[in-house]
Write a protein that holds these residues in place. Structure first.
Motif, PDB file in Angstrom:
ATOM      1  N   MET A   1      29.335  34.827  47.752  1.00 25.95           N
ATOM      2  CA  MET A   1      30.195  35.166  46.625  1.00 25.95           C
ATOM      3  C   MET A   1      30.799  36.548  46.807  1.00 25.95           C
ATOM      4  N   ASN A   2      29.997  37.509  47.257  1.00 24.98           N
ATOM      5  CA  ASN A   2      30.502  38.875  47.416  1.00 24.98           C
ATOM      6  C   ASN A   2      31.677  38.933  48.377  1.00 24.98           C
ATOM      7  N   ARG A   3      31.591  38.168  49.459  1.00 25.15           N
ATOM      8  CA  ARG A   3      32.685  38.162  50.442  1.00 25.15           C
ATOM      9  C   ARG A   3      33.984  37.650  49.804  1.00 25.15           C
ATOM     10  N   THR A   4      33.885  36.602  49.003  1.00 22.29           N
ATOM     11  CA  THR A   4      35.053  36.039  48.317  1.00 22.29           C
ATOM     12  C   THR A   4      35.649  37.060  47.347  1.00 22.29           C
ATOM     13  N   ILE A   5      34.784  37.723  46.593  1.00 18.67           N
ATOM     14  CA  ILE A   5      35.252  38.721  45.630  1.00 18.67           C
ATOM     15  C   ILE A   5      35.958  39.870  46.348  1.00 18.67           C
ATOM     16  N   ILE A   6      35.341  40.369  47.410  1.00 17.84           N
ATOM     17  CA  ILE A   6      35.933  41.484  48.155  1.00 17.84           C
ATOM     18  C   ILE A   6      37.251  41.063  48.799  1.00 17.84           C
ATOM     19  N   LEU A   7      37.272  39.892  49.419  1.00 19.61           N
ATOM     20  CA  LEU A   7      38.506  39.413  50.052  1.00 19.61           C
ATOM     21  C   LEU A   7      39.623  39.239  49.025  1.00 19.61           C
ATOM     22  N   THR A   8      39.304  38.729  47.864  1.00 24.39           N
ATOM     23  CA  THR A   8      40.312  38.582  46.805  1.00 24.39           C
ATOM     24  C   THR A   8      40.821  39.953  46.377  1.00 24.39           C
ATOM     25  N   GLY A   9      39.923  40.918  46.242  1.00 24.08           N
ATOM     26  CA  GLY A   9      40.329  42.283  45.916  1.00 24.08           C
ATOM     27  C   GLY A   9      41.261  42.862  46.969  1.00 24.08           C
ATOM     28  N   VAL A  10      40.953  42.611  48.236  1.00 24.40           N
ATOM     29  CA  VAL A  10      41.801  43.090  49.333  1.00 24.40           C
ATOM     30  C   VAL A  10      43.183  42.438  49.271  1.00 24.40           C
ATOM     31  N   VAL A  11      43.220  41.134  49.053  1.00 24.30           N
ATOM     32  CA  VAL A  11      44.514  40.425  48.979  1.00 24.30           C
ATOM     33  C   VAL A  11      45.325  40.918  47.785  1.00 24.30           C
ATOM     34  N   PHE A  12      44.689  41.055  46.621  1.00 22.07           N
ATOM     35  CA  PHE A  12      45.396  41.574  45.452  1.00 22.07           C
ATOM     36  C   PHE A  12      45.902  42.992  45.711  1.00 22.07           C
ATOM     37  N   GLY A  13      45.084  43.825  46.363  1.00 25.52           N
ATOM     38  CA  GLY A  13      45.497  45.192  46.669  1.00 25.52           C
ATOM     39  C   GLY A  13      46.664  45.220  47.643  1.00 25.52           C
ATOM     40  N   LEU A  14      46.590  44.404  48.691  1.00 23.39           N
ATOM     41  CA  LEU A  14      47.672  44.316  49.671  1.00 23.39           C
ATOM     42  C   LEU A  14      48.973  43.880  49.007  1.00 23.39           C
ATOM     43  N   LEU A  15      48.887  42.834  48.188  1.00 22.96           N
ATOM     44  CA  LEU A  15      50.083  42.364  47.482  1.00 22.96           C
ATOM     45  C   LEU A  15      50.626  43.424  46.527  1.00 22.96           C
ATOM     46  N   ALA A  16      49.741  44.172  45.889  1.00 17.44           N
ATOM     47  CA  ALA A  16      50.188  45.232  44.978  1.00 17.44           C
ATOM     48  C   ALA A  16      50.958  46.302  45.735  1.00 17.44           C
ATOM     49  N   ILE A  17      50.497  46.658  46.923  1.00 18.09           N
ATOM     50  CA  ILE A  17      51.204  47.655  47.739  1.00 18.09           C
ATOM     51  C   ILE A  17      52.572  47.122  48.162  1.00 18.09           C
ATOM     52  N   VAL A  18      52.603  45.892  48.642  1.00 20.15           N
ATOM     53  CA  VAL A  18      53.874  45.287  49.080  1.00 20.15           C
ATOM     54  C   VAL A  18      54.846  45.169  47.906  1.00 20.15           C
ATOM     55  N   LEU A  19      54.363  44.636  46.787  1.00 18.82           N
ATOM     56  CA  LEU A  19      55.234  44.475  45.620  1.00 18.82           C
ATOM     57  C   LEU A  19      55.635  45.827  45.031  1.00 18.82           C
TER      58      LEU A  19
ATOM     59  N   LEU B   1      36.893  44.923  44.219  1.00 16.99           N
ATOM     60  CA  LEU B   1      36.188  45.552  45.342  1.00 16.99           C
ATOM     61  C   LEU B   1      34.857  46.129  44.876  1.00 16.99           C
ATOM     62  N   PHE B   2      34.882  46.820  43.754  1.00 17.02           N
ATOM     63  CA  PHE B   2      33.654  47.366  43.173  1.00 17.02           C
ATOM     64  C   PHE B   2      32.662  46.249  42.861  1.00 17.02           C
ATOM     65  N   LEU B   3      33.142  45.213  42.200  1.00 17.61           N
ATOM     66  CA  LEU B   3      32.281  44.100  41.812  1.00 17.61           C
ATOM     67  C   LEU B   3      31.643  43.452  43.035  1.00 17.61           C
ATOM     68  N   GLY B   4      32.419  43.304  44.089  1.00 13.09           N
ATOM     69  CA  GLY B   4      31.921  42.640  45.288  1.00 13.09           C
ATOM     70  C   GLY B   4      30.880  43.439  46.057  1.00 13.09           C
ATOM     71  N   ILE B   5      30.970  44.751  46.007  1.00 15.86           N
ATOM     72  CA  ILE B   5      30.002  45.553  46.770  1.00 15.86           C
ATOM     73  C   ILE B   5      28.795  45.973  45.946  1.00 15.86           C
ATOM     74  N   TRP B   6      28.870  45.807  44.634  1.00 20.00           N
ATOM     75  CA  TRP B   6      27.791  46.250  43.763  1.00 20.00           C
ATOM     76  C   TRP B   6      26.722  45.171  43.668  1.00 20.00           C
ATOM     77  N   ASP B   7      25.488  45.548  43.878  1.00 21.03           N
ATOM     78  CA  ASP B   7      24.380  44.606  43.816  1.00 21.03           C
ATOM     79  C   ASP B   7      23.650  44.638  42.484  1.00 21.03           C
ATOM     80  N   GLY B   8      24.233  45.223  41.480  1.00 18.68           N
ATOM     81  CA  GLY B   8      23.565  45.373  40.194  1.00 18.68           C
ATOM     82  C   GLY B   8      23.656  44.182  39.274  1.00 18.68           C
ATOM     83  N   LEU B   9      24.340  43.128  39.689  1.00 18.60           N
ATOM     84  CA  LEU B   9      24.486  41.937  38.836  1.00 18.60           C
ATOM     85  C   LEU B   9      24.063  40.684  39.591  1.00 18.60           C
ATOM     86  N   LYS B  10      23.644  39.696  38.841  1.00 18.41           N
ATOM     87  CA  LYS B  10      23.323  38.395  39.426  1.00 18.41           C
ATOM     88  C   LYS B  10      24.610  37.717  39.867  1.00 18.41           C
ATOM     89  N   ASN B  11      24.498  36.835  40.862  1.00 15.31           N
ATOM     90  CA  ASN B  11      25.685  36.146  41.381  1.00 15.31           C
ATOM     91  C   ASN B  11      26.404  35.327  40.323  1.00 15.31           C
TER      92      ASN B  11
END
Length: 130
Positions: free
Chosen positions: A1-19, A54-64
């Protein structure tokens, strides 16, 4: 799950920079200043939530399960909020009237609020949280 969350954050960030670059360097020649400002609001909120993911994906303080619920709220929120704003800002460039989807923007905002609310709720109610 963390990988999916981080990858989505990266894609959203990349698109935000491009847009954002498109909004700053190309859009001002095509639409009025109000539309550019509206477009930039969508970019800004998309980037805020890319960083959130990105924060959510790297933080281990919550259950999946909790992370997944927050992730879904934020993804739906960004898509409805930011992407409807992009279409509304570009409305004058198309024959289709995107104002008919204007109701999606506040719905997206509600999903973003729910994502933040759930983060706070899970932090407050999770046992053993330090």
């Amino acid at each position: 799950m963390n990988r999916t969350i981080i990858l989505t954050g990266v894609v959203f960030g990349l698109l935000a920079i491009v847009l954002g670059a498109f909004g700053a360097h190309g859009l001002e020649k095509l639409v009025n200043a109000d539309a550019v400002s509206t477009f930039e609001t969508g970019v800004r909120y998309q980037m805020y939530h890319a960083l959130f993911l990105l924060f959510l994906g790297i933080w281990d303080g919550l259950k999946n399960r909790s992370k997944k619920m927050i992730f879904v709220m934020i993804v739906i929120g960004v898509i409805l909020f930011s992407f409807s704003i992009y279409l509304l800002a570009l409305n004058s460039l198309t024959a289709f009237d995107f104002r008919i989807i204007g109701f999606l923007t506040p719905m997206g905002g509600v999903f973003l609020i729910l994502g933040w609310f759930l983060l706070g709720y899970y932090i407050l109610t999770q046992k053993g949280f330090n």
